[in-house]
Write a protein that holds these residues in place. Structure first.
Motif, PDB file in Angstrom:
ATOM      1  N   THR A  64       0.825  -1.210   0.000  1.00 49.83           N
ATOM      2  CA  THR A  64       0.000   0.000   0.000  1.00 49.83           C
ATOM      3  C   THR A  64       0.857   1.258   0.000  1.00 49.83           C
ATOM      4  O   THR A  64       0.505   2.271  -0.625  1.00 49.83           O
ATOM      5  N   ALA A  65       1.999   1.190   0.682  1.00 51.20           N
ATOM      6  CA  ALA A  65       2.892   2.349   0.751  1.00 51.20           C
ATOM      7  C   ALA A  65       3.393   2.752  -0.643  1.00 51.20           C
ATOM      8  O   ALA A  65       3.541   3.946  -0.936  1.00 51.20           O
ATOM      9  N   LEU A  66       3.629   1.760  -1.493  1.00 50.68           N
ATOM     10  CA  LEU A  66       4.058   2.058  -2.862  1.00 50.68           C
ATOM     11  C   LEU A  66       2.932   2.714  -3.651  1.00 50.68           C
ATOM     12  O   LEU A  66       3.152   3.663  -4.410  1.00 50.68           O
ATOM     13  N   LEU A  86      13.443  -2.767  -5.233  1.00 50.14           N
ATOM     14  CA  LEU A  86      14.259  -1.677  -4.693  1.00 50.14           C
ATOM     15  C   LEU A  86      13.387  -0.544  -4.173  1.00 50.14           C
ATOM     16  O   LEU A  86      13.678   0.066  -3.138  1.00 50.14           O
ATOM     17  N   LEU A  87      12.298  -0.257  -4.888  1.00 54.33           N
ATOM     18  CA  LEU A  87      11.377   0.789  -4.433  1.00 54.33           C
ATOM     19  C   LEU A  87      10.749   0.415  -3.093  1.00 54.33           C
ATOM     20  O   LEU A  87      10.598   1.263  -2.202  1.00 54.33           O
ATOM     21  N   SER A 117      18.813   5.439  -8.674  1.00 54.21           N
ATOM     22  CA  SER A 117      19.218   6.444  -9.657  1.00 54.21           C
ATOM     23  C   SER A 117      20.057   5.818 -10.761  1.00 54.21           C
ATOM     24  O   SER A 117      19.883   6.142 -11.950  1.00 54.21           O
ATOM     25  N   ASN A 118      20.957   4.906 -10.381  1.00 58.22           N
ATOM     26  CA  ASN A 118      21.792   4.232 -11.378  1.00 58.22           C
ATOM     27  C   ASN A 118      20.948   3.381 -12.326  1.00 58.22           C
ATOM     28  O   ASN A 118      21.188   3.351 -13.540  1.00 58.22           O
ATOM     29  N   ALA A 119      19.961   2.691 -11.759  1.00 58.39           N
ATOM     30  CA  ALA A 119      19.097   1.835 -12.581  1.00 58.39           C
ATOM     31  C   ALA A 119      18.281   2.673 -13.565  1.00 58.39           C
ATOM     32  O   ALA A 119      18.137   2.316 -14.743  1.00 58.39           O
ATOM     33  N   THR A 322      11.137  11.900 -10.451  1.00 60.32           N
ATOM     34  CA  THR A 322      10.558  13.039  -9.734  1.00 60.32           C
ATOM     35  C   THR A 322       9.840  12.571  -8.476  1.00 60.32           C
ATOM     36  O   THR A 322       9.950  13.201  -7.411  1.00 60.32           O
ATOM     37  N   TYR A 323       9.113  11.453  -8.567  1.00 64.45           N
ATOM     38  CA  TYR A 323       8.432  10.915  -7.394  1.00 64.45           C
ATOM     39  C   TYR A 323       9.426  10.498  -6.310  1.00 64.45           C
ATOM     40  O   TYR A 323       9.159  10.645  -5.113  1.00 64.45           O
ATOM     41  N   LEU A 324      10.575   9.995  -6.733  1.00 66.47           N
ATOM     42  CA  LEU A 324      11.590   9.573  -5.770  1.00 66.47           C
ATOM     43  C   LEU A 324      12.135  10.774  -4.988  1.00 66.47           C
ATOM     44  O   LEU A 324      12.536  10.652  -3.826  1.00 66.47           O
ATOM     45  N   GLU A 325      12.171  11.928  -5.617  1.00 66.36           N
ATOM     46  CA  GLU A 325      12.699  13.114  -4.971  1.00 66.36           C
ATOM     47  C   GLU A 325      11.746  13.696  -3.929  1.00 66.36           C
ATOM     48  O   GLU A 325      12.165  14.471  -3.059  1.00 66.36           O
ATOM     49  N   LYS A 326      10.471  13.321  -4.037  1.00 71.89           N
ATOM     50  CA  LYS A 326       9.484  13.832  -3.078  1.00 71.89           C
ATOM     51  C   LYS A 326       9.619  13.115  -1.739  1.00 71.89           C
ATOM     52  O   LYS A 326       9.713  11.895  -1.684  1.00 71.89           O
ATOM     53  N   LYS A 327       9.614  13.854  -0.717  1.00 76.71           N
ATOM     54  CA  LYS A 327       9.745  13.272   0.634  1.00 76.71           C
ATOM     55  C   LYS A 327       8.415  13.314   1.355  1.00 76.71           C
ATOM     56  O   LYS A 327       7.605  14.183   1.130  1.00 76.71           O
TER      57      LYS A 327
END
Length: 327
Positions: A64-66, A86-87, A117-119, A322-327
């Motif tokens: 659910t968190a994803l 990884l996510l 980021s590498n992937a 962009t979603y990864l950068e959101k905290k």
């Protein structure tokens, strides 16, 4: 005096017209030199099996968190490049750090962030490589199409001049014969012959198109058309992306099927169509052959559409980053 003039016209009519026709009707096949080869690729081939593809997205039991953190499109592209696990680890690491903000937990987040980021960057580079090759092939087809079109226009001009010349000479000759009252039957023969010659030249204007030998041993269009389980020209994640569909949603076909449907609708290509269309299918989705400017232009448009769809995949990757950068 008139007799000599008529003889002179006949002599001119008998020599010049065949020369005009032969000059205008010379072989329309252009011997290609640089057009035969392509420097658009470095002969990269991808070797993988179906087992290398990720689990279909519709089969995944996502946390659910994803689902809260990422959009469905972002998760689909993440699954395509194989970073769903990884996510999950990344989201869990964030939870752990928020509850226990230790240096160890922070380092773990940074390490996962680096791997993600590498992937994403690696997948983006592979997509760019494929898109660049397709773009290069599109430009190659487009440039030679332009070259052929110029040859075609020049050929049409010569045929038009030849047709006008034939008509003018036939008219003058028959007029002189009528004025001198010599051989009335020959007057009609000249008129009919001139009309036939004009008709032949006019017909050639529309049917005699210059062609060039254009080959594409690495044919991305062929891969899309045949739709095999794996591809030598597309990376695994790109090929998975093109072929993914949810069998529970038959109204949403794969991207590859959508592209094919568009091609068949525009160019009226079907498996059971006439011989001409079958020959065109063999030309476009085979190793190449004799192309006209029109068929090269069509090939360029198809490559452009394919490149555009691959580029859309990069947009999805950008959204994921962009979603990864959101905290």
């Amino acid at each position: 005096m008139y007799s000599k003039g008529v003889k002179g016209i006949f002599k001119y009519f008998g020599i010049v017209i065949p020369v005009l026709i032969l000059f205008s009707c010379k072989s329309s096949k252009i011997s290609s030199i640089q057009e035969l080869n392509s420097n658009c690729n470095q002969q990269n081939l991808y070797n993988y099996t179906v087992k290398d593809f990720p689990e279909p997205f519709y089969n995944l039991n996502l946390d659910t968190a994803l689902l809260v953190r990422f959009s469905e499109g972002g998760l689909k592209i993440a699954n395509s490049i194989g970073i769903i696990d990884l996510l999950s680890e990344y989201v869990e690491a964030e939870k752990k750090y928020n509850s226990t903000p230790s240096i160890e937990n922070k380092i773990n987040i940074l390490d996962l962030d680096r791997k993600l980021s590498n992937a994403i960057q690696r997948a983006s580079l592979e997509i760019s490589a494929v898109a660049s090759e397709i773009d290069c092939e599109e430009e190659r087809a487009d440039q030679i199409s332009y070259y052929l079109k110029k040859r075609e226009d020049d050929r049409e001009t010569k045929l038009t001049v030849a047709a006008i010349s034939v008509g003018a000479i036939a008219t003058i000759t028959s007029g002189i014969l009528f004025a001198t009252d010599e051989n009335k039957n020959m007057e009609y023969v000249i008129e009919v012959g001139g009309s036939i010659a004009e008709a032949v030249l006019g017909f050639m204007i529309f049917t005699s198109k210059p062609k060039v030998e254009f080959y594409h041993p690495r044919n991305h269009l062929e891969e899309i058309w045949n739709g095999k389980e794996t591809s030598l020209l597309f990376p695994a994640h790109v090929w998975y992306y093109f072929n993914y569909y949810n069998p529970k949603k038959p109204e949403e076909p794969s991207l590859r099927v959508q592209i094919l449907k568009g091609w068949k609708a525009i160019y009226e290509w079907e498996k059971n169509e006439n011989k001409h269309k079958q020959n065109m299918i063999s030309l476009f989705f085979g190793k190449g052959g004799l192309y006209t400017s029109e068929s090269l232009k069509a090939r360029a448009r198809m490559l452009d559409q394919l490149q555009a769809n691959i580029t859309l995949m990069k947009q999805d990757l950008t959204k994921l980053a962009t979603y990864l950068e959101k905290k």
